[in-house]
Structures are given as structure tokens and as C-alpha cells.
Design a protein around this motif. Structure first.
Motif, PDB file in Angstrom:
ATOM      1  N   GLY A  30      49.844  32.464  28.587  1.00 33.84           N
ATOM      2  CA  GLY A  30      50.010  32.067  29.830  1.00 33.84           C
ATOM      3  C   GLY A  30      50.845  33.297  30.643  1.00 33.84           C
ATOM      4  O   GLY A  30      50.663  33.630  31.777  1.00 33.84           O
ATOM      5  N   ARG A  31      51.916  33.729  29.908  1.00 36.22           N
ATOM      6  CA  ARG A  31      52.680  34.803  30.457  1.00 36.22           C
ATOM      7  C   ARG A  31      52.069  35.829  30.774  1.00 36.22           C
ATOM      8  O   ARG A  31      52.123  36.525  31.854  1.00 36.22           O
ATOM      9  CB  ARG A  31      53.921  34.702  29.692  1.00 36.22           C
ATOM     10  N   THR A  32      51.431  36.337  29.717  1.00 35.77           N
ATOM     11  CA  THR A  32      50.809  37.651  29.797  1.00 35.77           C
ATOM     12  C   THR A  32      49.445  37.767  30.591  1.00 35.77           C
ATOM     13  O   THR A  32      49.254  38.823  31.329  1.00 35.77           O
ATOM     14  CB  THR A  32      50.025  37.984  28.212  1.00 35.77           C
ATOM     15  N   TRP A  33      48.897  36.644  31.045  1.00 32.54           N
ATOM     16  CA  TRP A  33      47.708  36.560  31.805  1.00 32.54           C
ATOM     17  C   TRP A  33      48.284  36.636  33.209  1.00 32.54           C
ATOM     18  O   TRP A  33      47.524  37.425  34.165  1.00 32.54           O
ATOM     19  CB  TRP A  33      46.996  35.096  31.604  1.00 32.54           C
ATOM     20  N   THR A  34      49.364  36.072  33.323  1.00 34.93           N
ATOM     21  CA  THR A  34      50.038  35.896  34.687  1.00 34.93           C
ATOM     22  C   THR A  34      50.688  37.244  35.000  1.00 34.93           C
ATOM     23  O   THR A  34      50.506  37.707  36.309  1.00 34.93           O
ATOM     24  CB  THR A  34      51.000  34.859  35.014  1.00 34.93           C
ATOM     25  N   ASP A  35      51.402  37.704  34.309  1.00 32.94           N
ATOM     26  CA  ASP A  35      52.209  39.198  34.429  1.00 32.94           C
ATOM     27  C   ASP A  35      51.478  40.406  34.393  1.00 32.94           C
ATOM     28  O   ASP A  35      51.878  41.547  35.028  1.00 32.94           O
ATOM     29  CB  ASP A  35      53.310  39.038  33.609  1.00 32.94           C
ATOM     30  N   GLU A  36      50.681  40.236  33.504  1.00 33.85           N
ATOM     31  CA  GLU A  36      50.102  41.895  32.832  1.00 33.85           C
ATOM     32  C   GLU A  36      48.336  41.704  33.350  1.00 33.85           C
ATOM     33  O   GLU A  36      48.076  42.927  33.792  1.00 33.85           O
ATOM     34  CB  GLU A  36      50.134  42.091  31.567  1.00 33.85           C
ATOM     35  N   PHE A  37      47.647  40.898  33.100  1.00 36.92           N
ATOM     36  CA  PHE A  37      46.296  40.880  33.310  1.00 36.92           C
ATOM     37  C   PHE A  37      45.915  40.709  34.847  1.00 36.92           C
ATOM     38  O   PHE A  37      45.082  41.524  35.366  1.00 36.92           O
ATOM     39  CB  PHE A  37      45.498  39.983  32.334  1.00 36.92           C
ATOM     40  N   CYS A  38      46.388  39.671  35.609  1.00 32.62           N
ATOM     41  CA  CYS A  38      45.923  39.256  36.733  1.00 32.62           C
ATOM     42  C   CYS A  38      46.163  40.282  37.796  1.00 32.62           C
ATOM     43  O   CYS A  38      45.285  40.523  38.642  1.00 32.62           O
ATOM     44  CB  CYS A  38      46.688  37.999  37.238  1.00 32.62           C
ATOM     45  N   PRO A  39      47.312  41.103  37.854  1.00 26.98           N
ATOM     46  CA  PRO A  39      47.596  41.941  39.101  1.00 26.98           C
ATOM     47  C   PRO A  39      46.550  43.190  38.800  1.00 26.98           C
ATOM     48  O   PRO A  39      45.903  43.567  39.844  1.00 26.98           O
ATOM     49  CB  PRO A  39      48.896  42.583  38.592  1.00 26.98           C
ATOM     50  N   VAL A  40      46.289  43.747  37.544  1.00 28.60           N
ATOM     51  CA  VAL A  40      45.308  44.686  37.482  1.00 28.60           C
ATOM     52  C   VAL A  40      43.902  44.259  37.717  1.00 28.60           C
ATOM     53  O   VAL A  40      43.007  45.137  38.299  1.00 28.60           O
ATOM     54  CB  VAL A  40      45.527  45.379  36.121  1.00 28.60           C
ATOM     55  N   ALA A  41      43.632  43.097  37.104  1.00 29.72           N
ATOM     56  CA  ALA A  41      42.151  42.533  37.246  1.00 29.72           C
ATOM     57  C   ALA A  41      41.836  42.311  38.890  1.00 29.72           C
ATOM     58  O   ALA A  41      40.708  42.655  39.132  1.00 29.72           O
ATOM     59  CB  ALA A  41      41.999  41.424  36.590  1.00 29.72           C
ATOM     60  N   GLN A  42      42.782  41.868  39.427  1.00 33.10           N
ATOM     61  CA  GLN A  42      42.350  41.607  40.842  1.00 33.10           C
ATOM     62  C   GLN A  42      42.328  42.702  41.802  1.00 33.10           C
ATOM     63  O   GLN A  42      41.180  42.655  42.696  1.00 33.10           O
ATOM     64  CB  GLN A  42      43.614  40.773  41.411  1.00 33.10           C
ATOM     65  N   ASN A  43      43.026  43.766  41.293  1.00 34.36           N
ATOM     66  CA  ASN A  43      42.839  45.087  42.218  1.00 34.36           C
ATOM     67  C   ASN A  43      41.392  45.618  41.698  1.00 34.36           C
ATOM     68  O   ASN A  43      40.792  46.196  42.472  1.00 34.36           O
ATOM     69  CB  ASN A  43      43.972  45.999  41.706  1.00 34.36           C
ATOM     70  N   LEU A  44      41.030  45.842  40.272  1.00 32.72           N
ATOM     71  CA  LEU A  44      39.716  46.236  40.123  1.00 32.72           C
ATOM     72  C   LEU A  44      38.663  45.520  40.551  1.00 32.72           C
ATOM     73  O   LEU A  44      37.769  46.010  41.055  1.00 32.72           O
ATOM     74  CB  LEU A  44      39.560  46.355  38.518  1.00 32.72           C
ATOM     75  N   LEU A  45      38.590  44.245  40.568  1.00 30.99           N
ATOM     76  CA  LEU A  45      37.581  43.269  40.916  1.00 30.99           C
ATOM     77  C   LEU A  45      37.349  43.490  42.585  1.00 30.99           C
ATOM     78  O   LEU A  45      36.285  43.634  43.125  1.00 30.99           O
ATOM     79  CB  LEU A  45      38.069  41.662  41.013  1.00 30.99           C
ATOM     80  N   ALA A  46      38.638  43.571  43.217  1.00 29.76           N
ATOM     81  CA  ALA A  46      38.335  43.747  44.886  1.00 29.76           C
ATOM     82  C   ALA A  46      37.751  45.171  45.132  1.00 29.76           C
ATOM     83  O   ALA A  46      36.983  45.325  46.089  1.00 29.76           O
ATOM     84  CB  ALA A  46      39.789  43.798  45.262  1.00 29.76           C
ATOM     85  N   ARG A  47      38.141  46.156  44.353  1.00 29.45           N
ATOM     86  CA  ARG A  47      37.486  47.450  44.525  1.00 29.45           C
ATOM     87  C   ARG A  47      36.138  47.442  44.229  1.00 29.45           C
ATOM     88  O   ARG A  47      35.165  47.904  45.063  1.00 29.45           O
ATOM     89  CB  ARG A  47      38.151  48.491  43.783  1.00 29.45           C
ATOM     90  N   ILE A  48      35.656  46.977  43.019  1.00 31.08           N
ATOM     91  CA  ILE A  48      34.199  46.810  42.719  1.00 31.08           C
ATOM     92  C   ILE A  48      33.212  45.882  43.709  1.00 31.08           C
ATOM     93  O   ILE A  48      32.201  46.512  44.175  1.00 31.08           O
ATOM     94  CB  ILE A  48      34.039  46.084  41.241  1.00 31.08           C
ATOM     95  N   GLN A  49      33.853  44.889  44.153  1.00 31.50           N
ATOM     96  CA  GLN A  49      33.070  43.839  45.163  1.00 31.50           C
ATOM     97  C   GLN A  49      33.037  44.799  46.604  1.00 31.50           C
ATOM     98  O   GLN A  49      32.003  44.578  47.109  1.00 31.50           O
ATOM     99  CB  GLN A  49      33.882  42.474  45.409  1.00 31.50           C
TER     100      GLN A  49
END
Length: 845
Positions: free
Chosen positions: A817-836
Motif C-alpha cells: 500500500g505504501r509503495t503504491w501510494t508513494d512511488e507508483f501512483c505519481p508516476v503512473a498518473q503522469n504517464l496516463l494523462a500524457r498518453i490519454q
């Protein structure tokens, strides 16, 4: 739908902002992580190293000392023991050089102790010290004086000058008359002078006269009747306890007579065991038998020439239980050591319950007075402690605590006791530490080493006996076993002086490979987790100077050995085992790698040209296929140091040379070596010069190729380097040509939900790869872009992402849960927004 549109608008704004700047992912911006967070993540790649403990093969030879130990200051290992070597405790002590007291040859007899006041029928006979009594067979000469009476006459004359005739007669009756049959070496004894009282001469003389008259009245009847000898015999044979007298007469004496008279030797052991049981039942062991003790010992000594191991062990147990001292104690311990040299006798020691008797000797004996006896006693324990059953027995009987206290007593003598240690002390400590070394293998007894303060008592030996290589080797072997456990490491780290002592020993015995390799292993264990130990070694002890001295010495020796091996082995690779020199380098390089973890020590080591030169030299001539462990440790050390590759450091200056050597390691068949090299590239590839060199050597293609290897360590390390490689637009073509986008999408789909750190790295690679993207369809391909949108959308949904199947512990759930919140989500949200933002379902004409 409205909420979805709001989210899309927010992510689109972020994407536009990112696209307009066209910055690589690792560049710092306002909406990026702080420098402290980035450093914290980067430091995760720095780690301590593990290695196997140096092992010494067990030897079948059971000896007291090693063959290489100097003969000076060590007792003999080969000897003969029989009845003739044991002394009757009622006879005069042997003054020849064949005996020993306190581990030293007897050149002359020790001074006699003050005798207690003799009493007869409740009245004082004489308060003056008695003249030592010679053997009873001697007869006076014709003049009535002693044969060697020069010194004795002088002693009597001194008394005559201060005594009256009646007082002299009393003293003669009580001290000289009873000793008139003595002959022999009277020169060995000095007549003690009467005690000096703090009174006037007149009062002192008057008191002595009264005492002399009283003695004359009490003793004269026995002198006149000629019964002095009979009275003495009565006092010797009776301890004044009627119950003891009855037990001795009814049960002990008959057994002694049987032992003296029997011709059938088959039942002797049973009889001896019966005697021991009776003495134990009647509390006659130790000194409880009184004057009859010597009679029992005399009978037992007569049986020591019989060649029966079980009988000899039973007799030895009985002798030790009667608390013999001096030569008898030493010879008994010698006998036990001689029997323990045969492995087949191990179980006999267990059956005869001798472990307790020998440990009693260890606990009660003074290491100065009875040093030689203790050498053989503890030497026996050393040989027996190699047996698994006897290891358990010794542990249960407190052997570890007893030996620790023995070391402590030696420390007290050497520090402030004022006495001189025996020349055999070093040999005794070799036996003690060898026994502890064997017992350190028993995991159940680890707490005994802690509760018995073994580490605390053993550390001073490194300062007091640092010149004794055999002893220091045993100490290092004990510490190498104990420091594999955190509780023992904590105890040793609390003593900064011990770190200084170990570094001094490394420098002092630099040519002793067996000792150096173990000390380096211990230092590596201590620096694996403790930042205070790392700082103490580098700053307080200035240990890096010593380590570099050893490093340069052994790199030179190893390179010479490698040249010799190449000249002698022209056909292929035949060597699979580390040489002693290589083993030292493995442990030494591990210490340097562990020291580099400290944030203040690491930059200092990274600036050491000598250290980097030695590491580069090893990478240059060592083949990972021949000595993999050494090469892996060297590369891991370079990885830790490369974290500090800042301007002015040796790592920064030599980064191209290091990278060039690591590219060659990638061509080996060792996957572990490849992972270690990728980790170094992850740090060095922050430099554009290094990235260009890696691209020129086609390392970027290799990085993409291994993405589908299936090994987490390989994939993770490869993604770490690709994050930096994608910062250069000229490297994007390689990712497309090697089908890298598809491989990264597969990793994200297959491993992302179970490893959000790896998923975060994949997103970082794709983010740097798409930093100038205008159309997702063209950049990734229509299918890949749509797949990425679906995967990222699903993994950014908290309920879907953190829904784990199966039995997963709470700690793992919290971590994910911590790694998903702190490490994955910020980068994945940025990448998803760019692709969309750049994605369109319309196909170009």
C-alpha cells in the motif's frame, strides 16, 4: 461522468505542462520529489555484502598443540604416566626436576607454610612453629644430632639465646625430640622464628616461660612413656567424627583391602565405582576423609599401571574428587589427556561422568599455581568437545561459563594482580579458546556465550597476547562464528577498543593469511548493519590506512599468483576454488563496501585513488568464470562508491575506465555479474559521457534484450539504467527496434500489482521515452497505447490495485500500500494523462 471529465481535465493540464517543458523524467521541477526523497531512493541501491565464513577443515590428529607452535613455552605433548609419577601425600615432597608446581620445574622445594597450633587432649602443646619432619626410617647419629644439622643447630642456638633452660627443654620435647629420627636435605627448610609480639622483652620472656612450662607438663608423660608416635598416628587416622570412623572401618577399609589383594583385574572397575559411591554417600570426597585420604590415594595410585582405559578413567575421577594438588593433579590431567587422544574413548568419558570432575578443576584451580595441570585438563576438554554428544554434556555442565571465568582470572592477573604469569599461560589460553571455538558451533549454546561474558573477557587477550598467532587465530575463529548473529555483534560493537585491536592484529600479522581473512570477515560482519562501527573504524581507529595496506599487499600477491597460474595452465579453466589470497581479498573488499554505506565515510573512500586503482586492477585481470565471488564483490563495491560520483572524486575521474571494464563482464555467462554491472551503470549513466560510451558499445540493446528474462533482479536493474538512457533522444530508436515498448508493457501487466517499485521504474522509462510525444498512436503504436491506457487505469484504481488474493500478511499488505501510494501512483498518473491527451481513436488518412 462529470467526475470523470474533471479528472481528465486535471490530468490533461498536468500533461500539457509536462509536454511544454519537454524535460526528462529525472530533471527536478516544482511538482517533482524533493532532493532528500531522490537521494533516499538512490541510496537504496547501496547495500552491504554477504560472504561465507572462512572454514577450517577438521583434522583427525588429536594433539595438544599445532605442529608449527614454538616448543618454547609449551608443555610436552608426549609423555608416559604411571604409578611411579604419583606421590604419597604423606611423604616428603619430591625436590627433583621431574616434578612440577604451577607449571614450572622444581629446582628446589617451596617454603613450608605456617602449621596450625597442635592440640592434644584440649591443651596447647606448643605455639612455636614445628620443625619439618624427615622420613621415619632415618636414625640419629652417634652424637645424637642430625646428619645435616648445621643449619638446624644454628636455628636452635638462636632460640637458646633468648630462652631459659626449662623453656629450651620444653621446645626440645615438643619440636626437636619428636623429630629426632629425621634425616635428609634439612638445608631445604629454615627454622621459622617465633612470632614477635608487641610487648616489652621482659613481659614477652615471662609469657614464653609460662607456655614452655605448660607444654612440659602436658607432653612429658607421653615422652616418658614413649607413646608420642602412637598418639600422632591416632590423630592422623581419626577426624573426630564417630560416624565417619564407623563408615570407614565397615565399608571403606574392606574395599581398599580388596583392591590391594585382588589378582582378578576384571572386577577392578566395578570395585572402584563402588568405592566412589560409598565415599560420595558418606561425604568423604574432597578433604572429607581427613587423614585417611592419603591411604585411599595410595591404594588408588597402585592401580594406575593397569592398561585398562575404563579403569583408568574411573581412577582419575576418584583422584580428582579427592582434590589432589601439585604434581598429582598435573599427572592426573596428563593421564586424562593421554586417554582422550583416542577417539574411541570419548563415550567412556561420558559414561564415567568425567566432564563434571574436569570442570571442577577448571573452576577451582589458580591459573598461576596450577597452569600446567590446567593446560592438560582443558586440552582434554578441547579434544572431547569435538564429539557431538560431549558438546551437549559440556554445555549443560556450564563449560562455557567456566572457561570464560578462567580467561577473566588470567586477565586480572595480567592487569593488576601483581603476580607473574606462568610461561605456559599462552598454551593454556590456546586450549581454552580452542574448546570455546568448538562449542561456538552449537546454536543452542549461543546464549551461554552472552551470559558468560565470553566476548567481553576474550577481547583483552588481543592486547595482552597479540603476539601469539595461534591464540589470536582461535580468538578470530570464535568471533567469526559469533558475529554472524546480531546479538553477539551488538556486544562487540559496544567495545570500540576491540575494533582498534583487530585492526592492529591485521597489520601485525599481515602475512598470516588464515588470521587476516578471519579478522576481515569479523570486521565485515560488524560493519554490515552498524553505522557506529563504520564511523569508528574510519574516523576513530583510522582503519582505512590499515585496510589499504593489506589491500595493496594482497593484490600484488594475487597478481603474481595469477601470472604463475597462467604460465602453468595453458589448457582451459581448471580452478574452481578460491585461493587463500583471493579469499582474503573477498573479505577485505566486503569491508570496504560496507564502510561506503556510511554517508560520511563513503565520499571519503570514493575520493581514494589508491582504493579505486586496486579495484580497477582486479577487474582488469580477474575472470568472473574463475573467481566469481571476488569479481562480484569488487563490482558491488564499485557500485557503492559510484553513488558518490561527484566532481573531484576518484570515481568521477575514472568512470569511463570502470564502465569499459564492466562492459566486458556483461559478456560472461554469469547472470549475477550482469546484475551487479547494471547496478553500477545505473549510477554512472547519470553522466552523458558514460551513456554515449554504453550506446557505442551497444549496451542499450542488451538492456532491452534482458527485459523478458523473467528474473526480477535483472529486469529491475535493466530498467534502472534505461531510465537514464532514455534521457538522450538518440537512444529512443533502440527501444523501438528491439520491441522494448511491448516488453515494458508486459512487465507492467505481469509484475506491477505485486511489485509497485518495479512498476514505477517501467513508468519512468516510458515517461522519459515519451517526453516529446505528440501522438500516442504514432509514438507507441495504436494497440500499445490503448493497452497502456487500460493497464494504468486499472492499476490506479485503489480497490482493484490492492486487492490481493491468497493468504498475505498484514505487513506485506501495508508495504504494498505504501509503495503504491508513494512511488507508483505519481508516476503512473503522469504517464496516463500524457498518453490519454495524445491519444486519438481516429485513424490518419
Amino acid at each position: 461522468l462529470a467526475c470523470a471529465n474533471c479528472n481528465l481535465i486535471m490530468t490533461s493540464r498536468k500533461a500539457n505542462s509536462c509536454r511544454n517543458r519537454e524535460l526528462p523524467f529525472y530533471d527536478v521541477g516544482k511538482d517533482r520529489k524533493t532532493s532528500a526523497q531522490i537521494v533516499s531512493e538512490a541510496r537504496a541501491s547501496i547495500r552491504t555484502l554477504k560472504t561465507s565464513r572462512p572454514r577450517t577443515p577438521a583434522t583427525a590428529d588429536r594433539s595438544l598443540m599445532g605442529k608449527e607452535r614454538p616448543s618454547i613455552g609449551r608443555p610436552p605433548s608426549v609423555f608416559s604416566i604411571g604409578q611411579r609419577h604419583f606421590l604419597d601425600e604423606q611423604s616428603r615432597p619430591d625436590s627433583s626436576n621431574s616434578g612440577s608446581t604451577g607449571g614450572l620445574p622444581l629446582g628446589r622445594l617451596a617454603p613450608l607454610e605456617q602449621r596450625p597450633v597442635a592440640e592434644l587432649e584440649g591443651k596447647t602443646i606448643c605455639e612455636a612453629p614445628l620443625v619439618p619432619r624427615p622420613p621415619s626410617k632415618a636414625k640419629p647419629n652417634s652424637s645424637g644430632r642430625h646428619a645435616s644439622g648445621g643449619r638446624l643447630r644454628t636455628g636452635i642456638r638462636d632460640i637458646e639465646e633468648e630462652t631459659s633452660p626449662s623453656e629450651l627443654r620444653s621446645l626440645s620435647a615438643s619440636a626437636v625430640g619428636k623429630q629426632s629420627n629425621r634425616v635428609g636435605s634439612v638445608e631445604q627448610f629454615v627454622m621459622p622464628k617465633p612470632p614477635i609480639e608487641s610487648q616489652s622483652p621482659k613481659s614477652s620472656r615471662s609469657k614464653r616461660l609460662q607456655q614452655a612450662d605448660k607444654v612440659e607438663q602436658n607432653v612429658s608423660p607421653r615422652i616418658e612413656n614413649g607413646k608420642v608416635r602412637e598418639c600422632q598416628k591416632e590423630r592422623k587416622m581419626s577426624d573426630g567424627n564417630p560416624s565417619t570412623d564407623v563408615l570407614y572401618e565397615k565399608r571403606v577399609r574392606p574395599i581398599l583391602e580388596r583392591l590391594n589383594a585382588t589378582e582378578d583385574k576384571s572386577h577392578l572397575h566395578q570395585t572402584v565405582s563402588e568405592l566412589y559411591s560409598i565415599l560420595e554417600e558418606g561425604n568423604l570426597l574432597g578433604r572429607g576423609a581427613g587423614k585417611r585420604r592419603s591411604t585411599i590415594l595410595r591404594t588408588v595410585f597402585q592401580l594406575l599401571d593397569i592398561d585398562d582405559p575404563r579403569l583408568l578413567l574411573g581412577l582419575s575421577r576418584l583422584i580428582l574428587s579427592l582434590h589432589v594438588t601439585g604434581t598429582n593433579l598435573t599427572n592426573t590431567c596428563k593421564l586424562l589427556f593421554k586417554l582422550s587422544k583416542t577417539e574411541l574413548h570419548d563415550l567412556l568419558f561420558l559414561e564415567e561422568k568425567l566432564c563434571g570432575s574436569m570442570l571442577a578443576v577448571v573452576r577451582m584451580s589458580d591459573p598461576v599455581t596450577y597452569c600446567e595441570a590446567l593446560v592438560y585438563c582443558v586440552g582434554t576438554l578441547k579434544l572431547l568437545s569435538g564429539n557431538a554428544q560431549l558438546q551437549k554434556e559440556l554445555g549443560e555442565r556450564g563449560c562455557i561459563e567456566a572457561l570464560s571465568e578462567l580467561i577473566a582470572s588470567i586477565n586480572r592477573v595480567s592487569e593488576d594482580d601483581g603476580r607473574t604469569l606462568s610461561p605456559y599461560t599462552g598454551s593454556l589460553l590456546v586450549q581454552v579458546t580452542a574448546t570455546l571455538r568448538n562449542l561456538a558451533d552449537v546454536s543452542d549454546r549461543r546464549n551461554d556465550f552472552l551470559s558468560g561474558f565470553v566476548i567481553e573477557n576474550m577481547c583483552p587477550l588481543m592486547d595482552t597476547f597479540g603476539d601469539d598467532a595461534d591464540l589470536m587465530l582461535n580468538v578470530s575463529r570464535i568471533l567469526s562464528k559469533l558475529t554472524q548473529h546480531s546479538s553477539c555483534k551488538t556486544v562487540l560493537c559496544r567495545r570500540p577498543s576491540s575494533l582498534q585491536s583487530m585492526l592492529r592484529l591485521v597489520s601485525q600479522h599481515i602475512s598470516n593469511q588464515d588470521l587476516v581473512v578471519r579478522l576481515c570477515f569479523v570486521l565485515g560482519n560488524l560493519t554490515s548493519r552498524d553505522d557506529a562501527a563504520r564511523a569508528a573504524i574510519y574516523f576513530t581507529c583510522h582503519g582505512m590506512d590499515t585496510l589499504m595496506q593489506v589491500f595493496c599487499r594482497y593484490v600484488e600477491l594475487d597478481e603474481q599468483a595469477s601470472v604463475t597460474a597462467e604460465n602453468g595452465e595453458a589448457s582451459g579453466i581448471t580452478k574452481k576454488k578460491l585461493s587463500p589470497t583471493e579469499d582474503v581479498l573477498v573479505k577485505l573488499v566486503r569491508v570496504i563496501a560496507n564502510l561506503a554505506v556510511h554517508p560520511d565515510v563513503g565520499p571519503a573512500i570514493a575520493s581514494s585513488e589508491s582504493c579505486l586503482d586496486n579495484l580497477i586492477q582486479l577487474l582488469g585481470y580477474k575472470d568472473v568464470a574463475v573467481c566469481e565471488e571476488l569479481v562480484l564483490n569488487v563490482v558491488a563495491t564499485v557500485n557503492n562508491l559510484s553513488f558518490y560520483a561527484i566532481s573531484g572524486t576518484a570515481v568521477k575521474q575514472k568512470q569511463l575506465a570502470i564502465a569499459d571494464l564492466l562492459v566486458d563482464i556483461l559478456l560472461s555467462e554469469s547472470m549475477d555479474a550482469m546484475v551487479e554491472a547494471f547496478r553500477v551503470f545505473g549510477n554512472l549513466s547519470r553522466s552523458r559521457e558514460v551513456r554515449q560510451m554504453l550506446a557505442a558499445r551497444q549496451v542499450d540493446r542488451m538492456l532491452v534484450t534482458v527485459l523478458d528474462s523473467g528474473r526480477r533482479e535483472v529486469v529491475y536493474s535493466s530498467c534502472g539504467v534505461l531510465v537514464n538512457m532514455m534521457a538522450d533522444p538518440e537512444n529512443w530508436k533502440t527501444l523501438r527496434e528491439e520491441d522494448g515498448v511491448r516488453k515494458l508493457i508486459d512487465i507492467l501487466r505481469d509484475f506491477g500489482q505485486l511489485d509497485w517499485q518495479l512498476g514505477s521504474l517501467v513508468c519512468k522509462v516510458l515517461s522519459n521515452f515519451s517526453v516529446k510525444m505528440t501522438s500516442s498512436n504514432e509514438w507507441f503504436g495504436n494497440d500499445h497505447a490503448l493497452t497502456l491506457i487500460n493497464i494504468l487505469s486499472d492499476q490506479l484504481d485503489e480497490e482493484s490495485a490492492l486487492s490481493l488474493h491468497g493468504d498475505v500478511s498484514k505487513d506485506i499488505r501495508d508495504f504494498l500500500g505504501r509503495t503504491w501510494t508513494d512511488e507508483f501512483c505519481p508516476v503512473a498518473q503522469n504517464l496516463l494523462a500524457r498518453i490519454q491527451l495524445c491519444y486519438s481513436e481516429l485513424e490518419p488518412l
